[in-house]
Design an enzyme around this catalytic site. Structure first.
Site, PDB file in Angstrom:
ATOM      1  N   HIS A 100       0.823  -1.224   0.000  1.00 27.90           N
ATOM      2  CA  HIS A 100       0.000   0.000   0.000  1.00 27.90           C
ATOM      3  C   HIS A 100       0.850   1.265   0.000  1.00 27.90           C
ATOM      4  O   HIS A 100       0.336   2.347  -0.265  1.00 27.90           O
ATOM      5  CB  HIS A 100      -0.926   0.008   1.222  1.00 27.90           C
ATOM      6  CG  HIS A 100      -2.025  -1.019   1.132  1.00 27.90           C
ATOM      7  ND1 HIS A 100      -3.341  -0.692   0.888  1.00 27.90           N
ATOM      8  CD2 HIS A 100      -1.997  -2.378   1.222  1.00 27.90           C
ATOM      9  CE1 HIS A 100      -4.082  -1.799   0.849  1.00 27.90           C
ATOM     10  NE2 HIS A 100      -3.278  -2.829   1.059  1.00 27.90           N
ATOM     11  N   ASP A 126       3.366   9.551  -0.777  1.00 22.28           N
ATOM     12  CA  ASP A 126       2.166   8.804  -0.389  1.00 22.28           C
ATOM     13  C   ASP A 126       1.973   7.682  -1.408  1.00 22.28           C
ATOM     14  O   ASP A 126       2.085   7.935  -2.614  1.00 22.28           O
ATOM     15  CB  ASP A 126       0.950   9.749  -0.441  1.00 22.28           C
ATOM     16  CG  ASP A 126      -0.096   9.434   0.617  1.00 22.28           C
ATOM     17  OD1 ASP A 126      -0.147   8.275   1.050  1.00 22.28           O
ATOM     18  OD2 ASP A 126      -0.866  10.345   0.981  1.00 22.28           O
TER      19      ASP A 126
HETATM   20  P1  ADQ Z   1      -3.273   6.132   4.651  1.00 21.60           P
HETATM   21  O1  ADQ Z   1      -1.915   6.687   4.835  1.00 21.60           O
HETATM   22  O2  ADQ Z   1      -4.063   5.927   5.860  1.00 21.60           O
HETATM   23  O3  ADQ Z   1      -3.228   4.764   3.817  1.00 21.60           O
HETATM   24  P2  ADQ Z   1      -5.172   7.449   2.672  1.00 21.60           P
HETATM   25  O4  ADQ Z   1      -5.015   6.789   1.366  1.00 21.60           O
HETATM   26  O5  ADQ Z   1      -5.347   8.912   2.579  1.00 21.60           O
HETATM   27  O6  ADQ Z   1      -3.985   7.228   3.676  1.00 21.60           O
HETATM   28  O7  ADQ Z   1      -6.445   6.808   3.361  1.00 21.60           O
HETATM   29  C1  ADQ Z   1      -7.007   7.376   4.485  1.00 21.60           C
HETATM   30  C2  ADQ Z   1      -8.399   6.828   4.686  1.00 21.60           C
HETATM   31  O8  ADQ Z   1      -8.816   7.247   5.976  1.00 21.60           O
HETATM   32  C3  ADQ Z   1      -9.393   7.392   3.680  1.00 21.60           C
HETATM   33  O9  ADQ Z   1     -10.178   6.352   3.157  1.00 21.60           O
HETATM   34  C4  ADQ Z   1     -10.230   8.364   4.483  1.00 21.60           C
HETATM   35  O10 ADQ Z   1     -11.608   8.334   4.188  1.00 21.60           O
HETATM   36  C5  ADQ Z   1     -10.045   7.907   5.901  1.00 21.60           C
HETATM   37  N1  ADQ Z   1     -10.029   9.131   6.718  1.00 21.60           N
HETATM   38  C6  ADQ Z   1      -9.292  10.204   6.516  1.00 21.60           C
HETATM   39  N2  ADQ Z   1      -9.604  11.161   7.408  1.00 21.60           N
HETATM   40  C7  ADQ Z   1     -10.566  10.673   8.174  1.00 21.60           C
HETATM   41  C8  ADQ Z   1     -11.305  11.186   9.287  1.00 21.60           C
HETATM   42  N3  ADQ Z   1     -11.119  12.388   9.800  1.00 21.60           N
HETATM   43  N4  ADQ Z   1     -12.183  10.375   9.842  1.00 21.60           N
HETATM   44  C9  ADQ Z   1     -12.390   9.147   9.355  1.00 21.60           C
HETATM   45  N5  ADQ Z   1     -11.743   8.644   8.323  1.00 21.60           N
HETATM   46  C10 ADQ Z   1     -10.826   9.381   7.741  1.00 21.60           C
HETATM   47  C11 ADQ Z   1      -2.234   3.915   3.220  1.00 21.60           C
HETATM   48  C12 ADQ Z   1      -1.216   4.599   2.303  1.00 21.60           C
HETATM   49  C13 ADQ Z   1      -1.946   5.383   1.220  1.00 21.60           C
HETATM   50  C14 ADQ Z   1      -2.877   4.458   0.459  1.00 21.60           C
HETATM   51  C15 ADQ Z   1      -3.769   3.676   1.406  1.00 21.60           C
HETATM   52  C16 ADQ Z   1      -4.574   2.611   0.671  1.00 21.60           C
HETATM   53  O11 ADQ Z   1      -0.380   5.458   3.051  1.00 21.60           O
HETATM   54  O12 ADQ Z   1      -1.027   5.992   0.336  1.00 21.60           O
HETATM   55  O13 ADQ Z   1      -3.687   5.234  -0.414  1.00 21.60           O
HETATM   56  O14 ADQ Z   1      -2.996   3.011   2.391  1.00 21.60           O
HETATM   57  O15 ADQ Z   1      -3.744   1.783  -0.080  1.00 21.60           O
END
Ligand code: ADQ
Length: 462
Positions: free
Chosen positions: A159, A366
């Site tokens: 990921h 990211d």
């Molecule tokens: P993350 O680093 O956690 O994931 P991201 O892809 O932005 O980052 O996913 C975050 C998830 O958390 C989103 O689905 C979002 O809806 C949820 N989220 C964000 N803010 C929130 C809030 N305030 N309350 C509730 N939920 C919230 C890791 C990798 C990423 C990759 C993902 C998936 O770092 O690059 O995209 O895995 O592979």
């Protein structure tokens, strides 16, 4: 209990224990919804940690998915999880934004825990079954499963980015990690660049041989795949169109003084570029008179890794910055930056997306960034502008966003101004293109792409 033909393994189970209801609750998220139909159809099992130290539980069913818990004790959570996973691999794989720490006393627990996950998979999976292993916590698992079940099919999805060889080469256990991964049938990455980086590392450190679509190593072929993860576009859009969410979005706008809203939503992680974004907002307020009263910046920061000193310091830094900017530009009844440090239920998050005129996603590095794709999925009326870092995996697909370098504060500030003043026609055209991208390729298309490659590997080995 009959063995499963299909097993998903990830650090965490897709359920959480709720003290309030004294029961397991499904963790929200696209990954679980994408995998649910496949897990149901293939009578699958999910192997993962419960999130609680020392909890030793027998497998159980929740929401029609068989859960197979792996136990971690408090010392392992320190050394394997906070240590090797999040203080060695996480910073190293994110371009060493923070200096990775290399400790033998973290590596050994990482091996031990990976062995425990592999044992749990082998216990529950049929010898000719399929295991789909997720992420950087479990990089040794493919080889460990292969040892015990040579006829199984093993897929691995990373990921986060796989780093360039100049960085990966620093890892004292680089060969062990590569040997762990290369035993899979299909290794899938978020970007083509990660595929290239992995290929170079495997050639240099394992003498693997590049062939079409993959690598030959030790007489075996491993397919390397570019499979960017995506979101449940239809599900998110449905939520965005619901009257409750629309009403909530309107109330957010009015509570923020009916100004233009610029939004940031991230886990409070140093990869996400939150401080730079805030500094750009400060510069924007300095340079563009009246900006602070014409627009509201809303930052939602999700608590994460709160036991780690670096994250505690980062939170303090971010909160100091918010205080400083509000102190400089605020007036009675007008706060330029609204800051919330909490996790939100999906419907509230979607209401925030709907309320935002501009979404800012500015990580230094990211794997993908799902927030960017989720925002686009909510803009059914083609409103809204996405400002996106060139260094998010999502930038490869979301080319019509306003792309920025998160280290260039002046560029970022100027882009905020541009985003807020983008002519309607250009805004609509850009959003239409972004939306067709996330509509065409959603999380279900992503899981199909990964699993078709795995099924093809099964056919080849017949
Ligand atoms: P993350 O680093 O956690 O994931 P991201 O892809 O932005 O980052 O996913 C975050 C998830 O958390 C989103 O689905 C979002 O809806 C949820 N989220 C964000 N803010 C929130 C809030 N305030 N309350 C509730 N939920 C919230 C890791 C990798 C990423 C990759 C993902 C998936 O770092 O690059 O995209 O895995 O592979």
């Amino acid at each position: 209990m009959s063995p499963s033909a299909f097993v998903v393994a990830a650090n965490r189970l897709p359920v959480r224990w709720s003290e309030a209801s004294e029961s397991w609750e499904s963790s929200p998220g696209g990954l679980v919804s994408a995998l649910r139909p496949i897990l149901e159809e293939r009578r699958g099992t999910w192997v993962g940690w419960t999130g609680q130290p020392g909890l030793d539980l027998a497998p159980f069913d929740h929401d029609e998915i068989r859960q197979h818990p792996v136990t971690l004790d408090a010392a392992e959570i320190g050394d394997y999880y906070h240590g090797f996973c999040n203080a060695t691999i996480w910073p190293l794989y994110h371009n060493a934004i923070r200096t990775p720490e290399y400790h033998r006393h973290w590596w050994r627990p990482y091996e031990t825990v990976n062995r425990r996950f592999a044992a749990a998979i082998c216990e529950t999976m049929a010898p000719d079954g399929t295991a789909w292993v997720h992420d950087y916590h479990l990089q040794l698992v493919p080889a460990l499963v292969r040892e015990r079940h040579p006829a199984s099919r093993i897929g691995f999805f990373l990921h986060i980015p796989f780093p360039p060889i100049e960085l990966f080469g620093y890892l004292p256990w680089r060969r062990e990690v590569l040997r762990g991964l290369i035993a899979a049938d299909v290794l899938a990455f978020q970007t083509r660049q990660s595929v290239v980086n992995f290929t170079e590392a495997a050639v240099r450190f394992l003498n693997a041989c590049p062939v079409e679509d993959g690598l030959d190593h030790d007489g075996r072929f491993v397919r390397l795949q570019w499979s960017p993860i995506a979101v449940d576009t239809e599900g998110i859009e449905r939520l965005a169109r619901s009257p409750d969410v629309a009403a909530h979005a309107t109330s957010i706008r009015s509570r923020l003084g009916d100004r233009k809203i610029v939004l940031g939503v991230d886990r409070l992680d140093y990869t996400k570029g939150i401080s730079n974004r805030l500094r750009a907002v400060e510069t924007f307020f300095e340079r563009y008179p009246d900006a602070a009263s014409a627009c509201a910046f809303f930052q939602i920061a999700v608590p994460t890794r709160q036991a780690v000193a670096d994250y505690v310091e980062m939170r303090e830094r971010v909160e100091r910055l918010v205080g400083r900017i509000n102190g400089r530009f605020g007036r009675p009844g007008m706060t330029p930056i609204t800051y919330a440090y909490r996790s939100l239920p999906l419907d509230e998050l979607v209401a925030c997306y709907r309320a935002a005129d501009v979404m800012t996603v500015t990580p230094f590095c990211d794997g993908m960034n799902l927030v960017a794709k989720e925002y686009v999925a909510t803009r059914f009326d083609l409103s809204g502008v996405l400002v996106l870092s060139e260094f998010a995996g999502a930038a490869v697909e979301l080319e019509e966003a306003l792309l920025v370098n998160p280290c260039d504060i002046d560029w970022l500030a100027a882009t905020l101004d541009r985003a807020l003043r983008l002519p309607d026609e250009e805004r609509g055209e850009r959003m239409a293109k972004l939306r067709s991208q996330v509509a065409e390729y959603d999380v279900f298309a992503w899981s199909r792409r990964c699993l078709e490659a795995l099924d093809a590997a099964a056919l080849q080995s017949l």
